[in-house]
Design an enzyme around this catalytic site. Structure first.
Site, mmCIF file in Angstrom:
data_model
loop_
_atom_site.group_PDB
_atom_site.id
_atom_site.type_symbol
_atom_site.label_atom_id
_atom_site.label_comp_id
_atom_site.label_asym_id
_atom_site.label_seq_id
_atom_site.Cartn_x
_atom_site.Cartn_y
_atom_site.Cartn_z
ATOM 1 N N ARG A 26 0.838 -1.199 0.000
ATOM 2 C CA ARG A 26 0.000 0.000 0.000
ATOM 3 C C ARG A 26 0.875 1.253 0.000
ATOM 4 O O ARG A 26 0.525 2.264 -0.591
ATOM 5 C CB ARG A 26 -0.925 -0.016 1.219
ATOM 6 N N ASP A 28 -9.504 -4.359 8.578
ATOM 7 C CA ASP A 28 -8.552 -5.327 9.163
ATOM 8 C C ASP A 28 -9.122 -5.913 10.455
ATOM 9 O O ASP A 28 -8.976 -7.100 10.732
ATOM 10 C CB ASP A 28 -7.212 -4.649 9.476
ATOM 11 N N ARG A 83 -11.653 -8.397 9.626
ATOM 12 C CA ARG A 83 -10.980 -9.633 9.198
ATOM 13 C C ARG A 83 -10.485 -10.427 10.409
ATOM 14 O O ARG A 83 -10.562 -11.662 10.431
ATOM 15 C CB ARG A 83 -9.795 -9.292 8.275
ATOM 16 N N HIS A 98 -2.728 0.835 8.325
ATOM 17 C CA HIS A 98 -3.499 -0.127 7.519
ATOM 18 C C HIS A 98 -2.506 -0.650 6.483
ATOM 19 O O HIS A 98 -2.366 -0.111 5.398
ATOM 20 C CB HIS A 98 -4.682 0.573 6.848
#
Length: 318
Positions: free
Chosen positions: A93, A153, A156, A180
């Site tokens: 990212r 996240d 998850r 993140h």
């Protein structure tokens, strides 16, 4: 948020790629807004998505969804920014940062110069750096600029723990904090299942090798986006649901605690960078951070995560 230039039933999405379109679809079904404006650098793309989603309105309930311009979104309660280059397989990212900051330099000032009074919700990656950039480029108050952060996240993590323990993931209370991205931290020290400490609950379910299990689950959470991207080239349903949840909390003034990305000011020795920590979120955006219990190692990891982000932020020209 009772500003006269603000329509509390209106949202806008900037960027109509996979994430923006999936978010629009999720919001259309949520009944949170009666008006939804889609913007994209390619107007035809935004118009096509709006028309496609609008054809489902007879099944969902009245709503005005259309492609528009920056002038159409100035009075939105929430502007959601998903615009940016996509993360490619093998790309982190943070690798995206300069491409997307350049894109933000075209977007954020357009919002700012229209006296926008709502909440600016940043979803594009790397979300922490882009939340920081959006703050600097917009001049908006910090509490009104929020990154979607580690909300996905954390979902998850709850999902993986629910699977591992054969229990409803909504009964799992655990957070991913920090970036993140690759330096994110699973906070095991304060994780619990309906108030029962995680290790105790694990043993109740016949799991005793806590170190190996937590390592494996944290790794699954951290790499899940990479795995999905390698298989289908993008992730968008999970993040769309996360954005819908954040919007829900804002519009209904729920004051729920979400691990969104906001500026830090000295908490845990971290200052002047945006990253995710649990915060109370409502109509006016972020009200306050929530001081969760972190053990020594988690605090150290959080500071390292912040340092990773700070080094990237230092290379930006804002």
């Amino acid at each position: 948020m009772t500003h006269p230039n603000l329509n509390p039933r209106k949202a806008a999405i900037i960027g109509c790629g996979f994430v923006g379109s999936a978010t629009a679809f999720a919001l259309m079904q949520s009944h949170l807004f009666s008006e939804l404006v889609l913007l994209d650098v390619n107007f035809e793309k935004a118009d096509g998505e709006a028309k496609d989603i609008a054809h489902g309105i007879p099944f969902a309930g009245a709503m005005n969804i259309y492609a528009g311009t920056y002038d159409d979104i100035a009075d939105a309660a929430v502007i959601i920014v998903t615009a940016g280059a996509n993360q490619k397989p093998e790309e982190t990212r943070l690798d995206l940062v300069h491409k997307n900051v350049a894109i933000f330099k075209g977007i954020i000032p357009e919002i700012a110069k229209r006296d926008f009074q709502g909440i600016l919700l940043i979803v594009s990656n790397p979300v922490d750096i882009l939340t920081y950039a959006a703050l600097k480029l917009s001049g908006l108050p910090e509490h009104r600029v929020i990154g979607s952060g580690t909300v996905l996240d954390t979902a998850r993590l709850k999902y993986q723990l629910g699977q591992h323990l054969h229990v409803d993931s909504r009964s799992v209370h655990a957070f991913i904090i920090g970036e993140h991205g690759d330096s994110e931290i699973a906070v095991w020290s304060s994780s619990n299942v309906s108030g029962i400490p995680l290790n105790d609950f694990c043993e109740m379910r016949g799991h005793y090798d806590h170190a190996a299990s937590t390592r494996e689950i944290a790794e699954k959470v951290k790499t899940s986006a990479y795995e999905i991207i390698s298989k289908k080239h993008a992730t968008y349903y999970g993040i769309a649901m996360s954005v819908k949840r954040i919007c829900e909390v804002i519009v209904r003034n729920e004051k729920s605690i979400l691990p969104v990305s906001t500026m830090m000011h000295g908490e845990y020795g971290i200052d002047g960078i945006a990253l995710s920590m649990p915060a109370i979120v409502g109509l006016d955006g972020v009200e306050t951070h929530v001081p969760i219990v972190l053990d020594q190692e988690e605090q150290e990891q959080l500071r390292r995560s912040a340092e990773t982000l700070r080094q990237v932020a230092a290379t930006l020209e804002l």
